[in-house]
Motif scaffolding. Structure first.
Motif, mmCIF file in Angstrom:
data_model
loop_
_atom_site.group_PDB
_atom_site.id
_atom_site.type_symbol
_atom_site.label_atom_id
_atom_site.label_comp_id
_atom_site.label_asym_id
_atom_site.label_seq_id
_atom_site.Cartn_x
_atom_site.Cartn_y
_atom_site.Cartn_z
ATOM 1 N N ARG A 117 0.831 -1.209 0.000
ATOM 2 C CA ARG A 117 0.000 0.000 0.000
ATOM 3 C C ARG A 117 0.863 1.256 0.000
ATOM 4 O O ARG A 117 0.610 2.200 -0.768
ATOM 5 C CB ARG A 117 -0.917 0.000 1.221
ATOM 6 N N ALA A 118 1.874 1.274 0.848
ATOM 7 C CA ALA A 118 2.740 2.453 0.949
ATOM 8 C C ALA A 118 3.513 2.687 -0.346
ATOM 9 O O ALA A 118 3.610 3.821 -0.834
ATOM 10 C CB ALA A 118 3.709 2.297 2.123
ATOM 11 N N ASN A 119 4.054 1.624 -0.914
ATOM 12 C CA ASN A 119 4.824 1.759 -2.146
ATOM 13 C C ASN A 119 3.959 2.223 -3.312
ATOM 14 O O ASN A 119 4.374 3.087 -4.106
ATOM 15 C CB ASN A 119 5.480 0.423 -2.511
ATOM 16 N N LEU A 120 2.773 1.655 -3.433
ATOM 17 C CA LEU A 120 1.886 2.033 -4.528
ATOM 18 C C LEU A 120 1.458 3.495 -4.400
ATOM 19 O O LEU A 120 1.399 4.227 -5.397
ATOM 20 C CB LEU A 120 0.662 1.115 -4.561
ATOM 21 N N ALA A 121 1.164 3.922 -3.180
ATOM 22 C CA ALA A 121 0.782 5.319 -2.977
ATOM 23 C C ALA A 121 1.940 6.257 -3.313
ATOM 24 O O ALA A 121 1.750 7.290 -3.970
ATOM 25 C CB ALA A 121 0.328 5.532 -1.535
ATOM 26 N N GLU A 122 3.145 5.888 -2.889
ATOM 27 C CA GLU A 122 4.318 6.717 -3.144
ATOM 28 C C GLU A 122 4.603 6.816 -4.639
ATOM 29 O O GLU A 122 5.055 7.857 -5.137
ATOM 30 C CB GLU A 122 5.530 6.120 -2.423
ATOM 31 N N ALA A 123 4.351 5.732 -5.359
ATOM 32 C CA ALA A 123 4.636 5.711 -6.797
ATOM 33 C C ALA A 123 3.485 6.273 -7.633
ATOM 34 O O ALA A 123 3.606 6.368 -8.854
ATOM 35 C CB ALA A 123 4.939 4.278 -7.240
ATOM 36 N N GLY A 124 2.380 6.642 -6.986
ATOM 37 C CA GLY A 124 1.275 7.256 -7.706
ATOM 38 C C GLY A 124 0.174 6.304 -8.135
ATOM 39 O O GLY A 124 -0.610 6.636 -9.031
ATOM 40 N N TYR A 125 0.079 5.153 -7.473
ATOM 41 C CA TYR A 125 -0.942 4.162 -7.828
ATOM 42 C C TYR A 125 -1.833 3.845 -6.629
ATOM 43 O O TYR A 125 -2.170 2.685 -6.381
ATOM 44 C CB TYR A 125 -0.286 2.876 -8.330
ATOM 45 N N ASP A 126 -2.243 4.863 -5.895
ATOM 46 C CA ASP A 126 -3.009 4.611 -4.679
ATOM 47 C C ASP A 126 -4.446 4.192 -4.974
ATOM 48 O O ASP A 126 -5.207 3.859 -4.057
ATOM 49 C CB ASP A 126 -2.990 5.814 -3.739
ATOM 50 N N GLY A 127 -4.843 4.151 -6.245
ATOM 51 C CA GLY A 127 -6.163 3.642 -6.604
ATOM 52 C C GLY A 127 -6.242 2.135 -6.633
ATOM 53 O O GLY A 127 -7.338 1.565 -6.727
ATOM 54 N N VAL A 128 -5.093 1.452 -6.529
ATOM 55 C CA VAL A 128 -5.072 -0.007 -6.490
ATOM 56 C C VAL A 128 -5.557 -0.482 -5.116
ATOM 57 O O VAL A 128 -5.121 0.027 -4.081
ATOM 58 C CB VAL A 128 -3.646 -0.543 -6.755
ATOM 59 N N LEU A 129 -6.452 -1.443 -5.099
ATOM 60 C CA LEU A 129 -6.940 -2.016 -3.839
ATOM 61 C C LEU A 129 -5.991 -3.118 -3.385
ATOM 62 O O LEU A 129 -5.702 -4.051 -4.142
ATOM 63 C CB LEU A 129 -8.338 -2.605 -4.025
ATOM 64 N N VAL A 130 -5.508 -3.020 -2.141
ATOM 65 C CA VAL A 130 -4.638 -4.053 -1.557
ATOM 66 C C VAL A 130 -5.319 -4.549 -0.286
ATOM 67 O O VAL A 130 -5.595 -3.772 0.620
ATOM 68 C CB VAL A 130 -3.239 -3.505 -1.224
ATOM 69 N N ASP A 131 -5.571 -5.857 -0.224
ATOM 70 C CA ASP A 131 -6.294 -6.410 0.917
ATOM 71 C C ASP A 131 -5.512 -7.569 1.517
ATOM 72 O O ASP A 131 -4.743 -8.247 0.826
ATOM 73 C CB ASP A 131 -7.680 -6.897 0.471
ATOM 74 N N TRP A 132 -5.735 -7.809 2.805
ATOM 75 C CA TRP A 132 -5.088 -8.910 3.519
ATOM 76 C C TRP A 132 -6.049 -10.072 3.614
ATOM 77 O O TRP A 132 -7.143 -9.950 4.157
ATOM 78 C CB TRP A 132 -4.680 -8.477 4.925
ATOM 79 N N ARG A 133 -5.649 -11.223 3.062
ATOM 80 C CA ARG A 133 -6.464 -12.432 3.150
ATOM 81 C C ARG A 133 -5.728 -13.600 2.528
ATOM 82 O O ARG A 133 -4.681 -13.437 1.915
ATOM 83 C CB ARG A 133 -7.827 -12.239 2.479
ATOM 84 N N ASP A 134 -6.314 -14.785 2.684
ATOM 85 C CA ASP A 134 -5.792 -16.008 2.087
ATOM 86 C C ASP A 134 -6.025 -15.932 0.584
ATOM 87 O O ASP A 134 -7.157 -15.904 0.121
ATOM 88 C CB ASP A 134 -6.520 -17.207 2.698
#
Length: 248
Positions: A117-134
């Motif tokens: 999440r942090a890397n994507l936001a820093e690189a300008g892709y904070d619209g990507v959904l990142v979720d924690w799960r199996d």
């Protein structure tokens, strides 16, 4: 050196012999655009064709990423699920191909979810959904997906992931254990096979990231013990009680 120049050199190397790992212009443009050093953390080596180790996970080499996306065949507007968020680099490339709000990614390891999440936001892709799960369960809340990329090896296509494909959808995954090949499975069961790859196995709930062998052994030991306990017959318990009485 300017990172944009390094990215162009990286892509040029992927398109040329001896690698010949990249032939799709859209993927080439995407990989020329994504600032890989934001995900790897080392600008000097970020654009070399090699894996990197970050937080105990493997950041795939550019040539492997190119091969995955060539097999995935994602186009603008496709909905994409990536199982194995890692540090977010693959999701960023997917965002360039299909649009960041069409990209969803999951990971079983909480630290990698936060890092991604942090890397994507820093690189300008904070619209990507990142979720924690199996990851084997996919992301049913947002299904179906036109394309699913599984960045972990499995001996067969995970059923839940196949069920979350659209009609005409495509799942790409490394198939096998010690010897693996990249495979693509369509929603109607058709399969395409590509070259040899090497990925870590798909983790399931209860297995901690970075300790696959130890945790898998512990899980199997518990399952074996439970099966043995459930299969005991009465005479076994009587024998144990008889032995106990002898020791008194």
């Amino acid at each position: 050196m300017d990172p944009a120049v390094l990215r162009a050199d990286m892509v040029d190397g992927l398109e040329s012999p001896p690698r010949d790992a990249l032939s799709d212009d859209a993927i080439a443009t995407a990989m020329c655009t994504v600032p890989r050093h934001e995900f790897v953390g080392d600008e000097r080596t970020a654009y070399a064709d090699r894996d990197h180790d970050v937080l105990g996970t493997r950041v795939l080499s550019p040539s492997t990423v190119a091969r995955l996306f060539e097999a995935l065949s994602a186009t603008d507007g496709d909905t994409v699920l990536i199982v194995g968020a890692g540090v977010g680099y693959t999701a960023a490339v997917a965002a360039e191909l299909v649009g960041e709000t069409n990209v969803h990614t999951v990971d079983i390891a909480r630290p990698l979810v936060f890092e991604s999440r942090a890397n994507l936001a820093e690189a300008g892709y904070d619209g990507v959904l990142v979720d924690w799960r199996d990851g084997a369960d996919g992301l049913p809340e947002y299904a179906p997906f036109d394309r699913i990329l599984l960045e972990a090896a499995a001996v067969r296509p995970p059923r839940r992931l196949v069920e979350q494909l659209t009609n005409g959808g495509r799942l790409v995954f490394p198939c096998g254990t010690h010897r693996q090949r990249l495979e693509a499975v369509s929603s109607d069961g058709d399969r395409d096979r590509f070259g040899a790859v090497s990925f870590d196995p798909l983790l399931i709930d209860g297995e901690q990231h970075g300790a696959v062998e130890r945790n898998r052994t512990a899980r199997e030991d518990r399952e074996h013990a439970n099966r043995n306990a459930q299969s005991r017959r009465g005479w076994q318990f009587e024998w144990i009680e008889w032995e106990s009485s002898l020791g008194r």
